[in-house]
Design an enzyme around this catalytic site. Structure first.
Site, short mmCIF file in Angstrom:
data_model
loop_
_atom_site.label_atom_id
_atom_site.label_comp_id
_atom_site.label_asym_id
_atom_site.label_seq_id
_atom_site.Cartn_x
_atom_site.Cartn_y
_atom_site.Cartn_z
N TRP A 103 3.96 -5.73 16.85
CA TRP A 103 5.00 -5.49 15.85
C TRP A 103 6.27 -6.25 16.20
O TRP A 103 6.93 -6.80 15.32
CB TRP A 103 5.26 -4.00 15.68
N ASP A 172 13.19 -0.74 15.72
CA ASP A 172 12.07 -0.42 14.83
C ASP A 172 11.43 0.85 15.40
O ASP A 172 10.81 0.82 16.46
CB ASP A 172 11.07 -1.58 14.82
N LYS A 196 4.17 7.06 9.16
CA LYS A 196 3.60 7.54 10.41
C LYS A 196 4.06 8.96 10.74
O LYS A 196 3.25 9.85 10.79
CB LYS A 196 3.90 6.55 11.53
C1 LIG Z 1 3.36 0.34 11.11
C2 LIG Z 1 4.44 -0.41 11.77
C3 LIG Z 1 5.16 -1.42 11.10
C4 LIG Z 1 4.82 -1.86 9.70
O1 LIG Z 1 5.21 -0.90 8.80
P1 LIG Z 1 5.08 -1.16 7.21
O2 LIG Z 1 5.81 0.02 6.67
O3 LIG Z 1 3.63 -1.19 6.90
O4 LIG Z 1 5.75 -2.43 6.88
C5 LIG Z 1 6.19 -2.03 11.79
N1 LIG Z 1 6.51 -1.68 13.04
C6 LIG Z 1 5.83 -0.73 13.71
C7 LIG Z 1 6.22 -0.38 15.10
C8 LIG Z 1 4.78 -0.06 13.09
O5 LIG Z 1 4.11 0.90 13.75
#
Ligand SMILES: *Cc1c(COP(=O)(O)O)cnc(C)c1O
Length: 362
Positions: A103, A172, A196
């Site tokens: 990511w 993030d 999540k």
């Molecule tokens: C799932 C995830 C993403 C991507 O998320 P989207 O909402 O599908 O764009 C980005 N960073 C991390 C750490 C993730 O777990």
């Protein structure tokens, strides 16, 4: 009632059953309005109340200070990979990124289109098996912010301690959002996809320092500007009404459980049991991650052979333990145990692991 299985999916993922049932009960006729919430104007009283309550819940549950705005945006975490540098990086400034895995690499690749971006620590050297300590992070002069991924969903590593650097942090937090407190004084912005820990897919929760949102780049499309999104209270255009509605329900469920502190305690307990099962298997199950960086949201592990991993996964499936396959880029097993995964799900998995080991000696 239909049967609910144990869903270890990395995202979208399991949500609290009570939240799903509540949504179901009021779906067709929302509070006597004669229509569902997703059929009404986002500027009408019903949705505005839902929206304002969701913002309040984010603030109170997550301890967000008044100096921050809470935004519900579309495009998931991925759009934030671009929006952050587009808005924050001015000419002459640099952004440092911690490359902790899949990511982080995505965030770096997108940021490079918009400014001077460097890798402040590179986990490639240790095959992404851990996060850095503060003294390993190299901050260059004129750094506007340091970007980190608090939990790498695919590699199964997390920052157990936040880096102590002299520049503002951008995080993030997609895969460990609201599973532990955040030291707000060190952050200018945190973001994450909702799917999540917080609700269904279709939305990013962005929490941005107000002063930062007001001084951003204005030479970009209006949707992409944090100042406009903040001034319009996430209603610059039609907001993601269904995810916002469900987020409110998830946050109320979290509040009833005891809030972020309870989520953190439960995460430690669930992850502790799972890592315990791995560590006590005499090397049958192996976790490829350094002990100090082990994620409490995505627990990754291997079996003695890839052949056994296949048998494990099909046996788990048959036992109602679903979506345990590791990401296709790394293989192995991954159990995602987000806030809504009950302790009983983890206990069912550890029981299965122990039976499997006896039935299939290495
Ligand atoms: C799932 C995830 C993403 C991507 O998320 P989207 O909402 O599908 O764009 C980005 N960073 C991390 C750490 C993730 O777990």
């Amino acid at each position: 009632m239909t049967e609910r299985l144990h869903n270890f999916s990395a995202g979208p993922c399991t949500l609290p059953l009570s939240v799903l049932e509540e949504g179901q009960a009021e779906f067709v006729d929302y509070h006597g309005a004669g229509m569902s919430l997703i059929e009404m104007s986002h500027r009408g009283k019903h949705f505005v109340a839902v929206h304002d309550e969701a913002v309040d819940l984010v603030r109170t549950m997550f301890g967000v200070p008044d100096e921050f705005d809470v935004l519900f945006l579309q495009g998931g975490a991925t759009l934030q990979f671009a929006m952050v540098p587009m808005n924050l990086l001015m000419s002459g400034q640099k952004a440092g990124y911690i490359n902790s895995g899949t990511w982080a690499k995505g965030a770096i690749a997108d940021a490079k289109h918009y400014g001077d971006v460097y890798t402040a620590w590179d986990g490639a050297d240790c095959n992404y098996s851990r996060m850095p300590s503060t003294d390993e992070i190299e901050i260059q002069p004129d750094t506007r912010y340091l970007h980190l991924t608090s939990n790498e969903t695919i590699g199964g590593i997390r920052f157990s301690d936040w880096p102590q650097v002299d520049v503002p942090l951008v995080g993030d937090m997609s895969s460990d959002y609201m599973s532990r407190p955040v030291p707000w004084e060190r952050f200018d912005l945190v973001y994450g996809g909702a799917q999540k820990n917080l609700g269904p897919a279709g939305m990013a929760l962005v929490i941005i320092r107000k002063s930062v949102a007001r001084e951003n780049n204005q030479e970009i499309g209006r949707y992409l500007r944090y100042d406009i999104q903040a001034d319009k209270g996430s209603m610059f255009n039609t907001p993601p009404v269904f995810p916002i509605y469900m987020l409110g329900k998830v946050l109320k469920w979290m509040r009833d459980q005891g809030g972020v502190a309870a989520m953190e305690r439960q995460a430690d307990e669930k992850a502790g049991r799972l890592y315990g099962a791995i560590d006590q298997s005499d090397g049958y199950y192996r976790c490829p991650v350094d002990a100090g960086s082990r994620s409490v949201m995505n627990v990754v592990f291997r079996l003695p052979t890839e052949e056994l991993e296949k048998v494990f996964l099909s046996g788990a499936d048959a036992a109602g333990l679903l979506n345990l396959k590791g990401h296709r880029s790394v293989g192995g097993i991954r159990a995602s145990i987000y806030n809504a995964m009950p302790l009983g799900g983890v206990d069912a998995l550890t029981a299965f692991m122990s039976e499997f080991q006896s039935a299939h000696p290495a």
